[in-house]
Design an enzyme around this catalytic site. Structure first.
Site, PDB file in Angstrom:
ATOM      1  N   SER A  61      49.247  -8.312 -72.667  1.00  0.00           N
ATOM      2  CA  SER A  61      48.318  -8.166 -72.835  1.00  0.00           C
ATOM      3  C   SER A  61      47.308  -6.921 -71.583  1.00  0.00           C
ATOM      4  O   SER A  61      46.196  -7.074 -71.217  1.00  0.00           O
ATOM      5  CB  SER A  61      47.004  -9.191 -73.436  1.00  0.00           C
ATOM      6  OG  SER A  61      47.066 -10.659 -72.376  1.00  0.00           O
ATOM      7  N   HIS A 100      43.688 -11.960 -68.113  1.00  0.00           N
ATOM      8  CA  HIS A 100      42.672 -11.590 -68.570  1.00  0.00           C
ATOM      9  C   HIS A 100      41.761 -10.449 -66.950  1.00  0.00           C
ATOM     10  O   HIS A 100      41.320 -11.385 -65.780  1.00  0.00           O
ATOM     11  CB  HIS A 100      41.508 -11.449 -68.940  1.00  0.00           C
ATOM     12  CG  HIS A 100      42.506 -11.287 -70.734  1.00  0.00           C
ATOM     13  ND1 HIS A 100      42.487 -11.855 -71.685  1.00  0.00           N
ATOM     14  CD2 HIS A 100      44.018 -10.385 -71.099  1.00  0.00           C
ATOM     15  CE1 HIS A 100      42.962 -11.948 -73.195  1.00  0.00           C
ATOM     16  NE2 HIS A 100      44.558 -11.291 -72.068  1.00  0.00           N
ATOM     17  N   ASP A 132      37.152 -10.729 -75.721  1.00  0.00           N
ATOM     18  CA  ASP A 132      37.909 -12.248 -75.725  1.00  0.00           C
ATOM     19  C   ASP A 132      37.110 -13.017 -76.224  1.00  0.00           C
ATOM     20  O   ASP A 132      37.686 -14.423 -76.519  1.00  0.00           O
ATOM     21  CB  ASP A 132      38.357 -12.995 -73.887  1.00  0.00           C
ATOM     22  CG  ASP A 132      39.077 -12.292 -73.542  1.00  0.00           C
ATOM     23  OD1 ASP A 132      39.565 -12.696 -72.657  1.00  0.00           O
ATOM     24  OD2 ASP A 132      39.932 -10.994 -74.419  1.00  0.00           O
TER      25      ASP A 132
END
Lengths: 190, 263
Positions: A61, A100, A132
């Site tokens: 990701s 992230h 998210d």
């Protein structure tokens, strides 16, 4: 060929077993090696104030910045994280930490009991289409500073593939550790 | 010379089932170049030793593996001085009069103690009851102490141990005439046995000197490794044990090579 090696190792082990003092020495030697690695890990924990100073990226990701199999070095001693920092966080009551980037930071005027202002964070993976909020606990819209395990300060490409392999095939773990232990026990300093 | 000797020993093995002392006698005979008639060494039927049927096994080592060769040589030298049985492949009740020294475990024990303490600190750090953020100080302490102890251990190994393979205690006087003939220093100081074998070198040096004595005198002997190993790597333990014992007798008789002072 392999049988000879195994036989030799067994012979050395038997000889070692007879001499208890030498056996103790070799066992302690092995323990010292293992503990040295452990102590370096704990040392890193102390310096970076992070529970897990080294992590492996498991998903894609964050591509193209970080690939699956990269190792990340974390530092949790920073007080404020800003927009654009790559952080590793854990959602409450979940096991797996997530890597992230920080998208939004809100600093509220109200203060927490410890005097720090309340900070709310929103994250998003570089390779994801949405932020998210879908990953957070039901009803949770923002992350707090204490959810963050650390900010990424360094990386090693692909070195973490070994950890991923060991995790996927746990047998490898025992085989690797067993072989290492055997060779340390039966080899003596020249 | 080494090859001839190994042939002799192979003969002993093939004409198997001879007593232990038999094979040792032959090994000694080979030193006297008794090569023309090996069959001379037949055991009389009623000799008590003929009932022991152990065949002497020779250790085989890969001569290309230098660390293993040095390790085998070191072990045999140490065993030769301690109880004369050279690695336990034959009993010590034989024709060698071994020096029978006692090993001095002092430094060894110190090293073991340091390692144990370091491991205890590591275990405390790992399994301590306090959860992480609060335990930072304890962890820092444990880690710091662990590395200090580890460093200390390395220092000891590098500077105190060096090339020494064995330390012994001074022997006790028995006050008899045999003791009087020996070197008086033997009763005051223990021995330090050092060995040296450079990488890729065929020469193995053994040095016996006194432990804890300033400017200690020493006896030194250098042999080619070819004296103890044949082409296949079969190890002649007896040969080395004999030579080490001779070296020790030289020290007993105060027949020194050079004292460090004279360098």
């Amino acid at each position: 060929m392999i049988k000879e090696v195994i036989d030799k190792q067994i012979f050395e082990l038997k000889k070692l077993w007879q001499n208890k003092r030498q056996l103790t020495f070799q066992v302690l030697n092995l323990a010292m090696i293992v503990f040295s690695a452990l102590m370096i890990w704990k040392g890193l924990m102390v310096v970076t104030k992070s529970e897990s100073p080294v992590v492996v990226v498991l998903s894609g990701s964050m591509e193209p910045a970080f690939q699956r199999g990269d190792i990340l070095f974390l530092d949790n001693s920073v007080v404020n994280v800003g927009v654009g920092d790559v952080v590793v966080f854990k959602i409450k009551d979940r096991d797996i930490p997530i890597v992230h980037r920080i998208l939004k930071v809100h600093t509220k005027s109200s203060k927490q009991p410890n005097g720090e202002p309340v900070v709310e964070l929103l994250t998003k993976g570089d390779n994801n289409r949405v932020d998210d909020r879908g990953l957070y606990a039901p009803g949770q819209l923002w992350l707090e500073r204490e959810d963050i395990l650390g900010k990424a300060v360094g990386t090693l490409r692909y070195v973490g593939m070994v950890t991923i392999a060991l995790n996927d095939y746990p047998v490898l773990k025992y085989v690797l550790v067993g072989m290492m232990g055997l060779f340390v026990l039966t080899s003596k300093e020249g | 010379m080494a090859k001839k000797k190994s042939n002799k020993q192979q003969q002993q093995q093939s004409s198997a089932q001879q007593g232990q002392s038999q094979s040792q006698k032959s090994a000694k005979n080979s030193d006297k170049n008794n090569q023309d008639d090996p069959v001379v060494d037949a055991v009389p039927v009623d000799a008590p030793e003929a009932t022991t049927t152990s065949i002497m096994e020779l250790l085989q080592v890969d001569v290309g593996d230098m660390t293993k060769v040095k390790q085998v040589l070191d072990e045999t030298v140490a065993a030769a001085l301690l109880d004369g049985s050279g690695g336990g492949s034959f009993s010590s009740a034989d024709s060698f009069s071994s020096p029978g020294l006692d090993e001095d475990y002092f430094l060894d024990n110190i090293k073991l103690a340091i390692m144990t303490v370091a491991c205890i600190f590591a275990v405390i750090a790992q399994f301590g009851p306090i959860p992480f953020p609060e335990s930072r100080i304890l962890l820092a302490l444990c880690c710091g102490l662990y590395f200090v102890l580890s460093g200390l251990l390395q220092l000891i190994t590098t500077y105190l141990d060096q090339d020494c393979i064995l330390r012994t205690k001074p022997i006790a006087t028995k006050g008899d005439s045999a003791s009087k003939k020996k070197n008086p220093l033997l009763f005051q100081y223990g021995l330090k046995v050092r060995t040296n074998m450079l990488r890729f070198s065929e020469f193995f040096t053994v040095i016996l000197e006194f432990k804890g004595m300033e400017n200690t005198p020493m006896v030194k002997e250098t042999w080619s490794v070819g004296n103890f190993f044949d082409v296949d790597g079969m190890f002649d333990e007896l040969g080395l044990v004999e030579r080490v014992e001779k070296l020790y007798r030289r020290l007993e008789a105060s027949d020194y090579d050079e004292s460090k002072k004279d360098k």
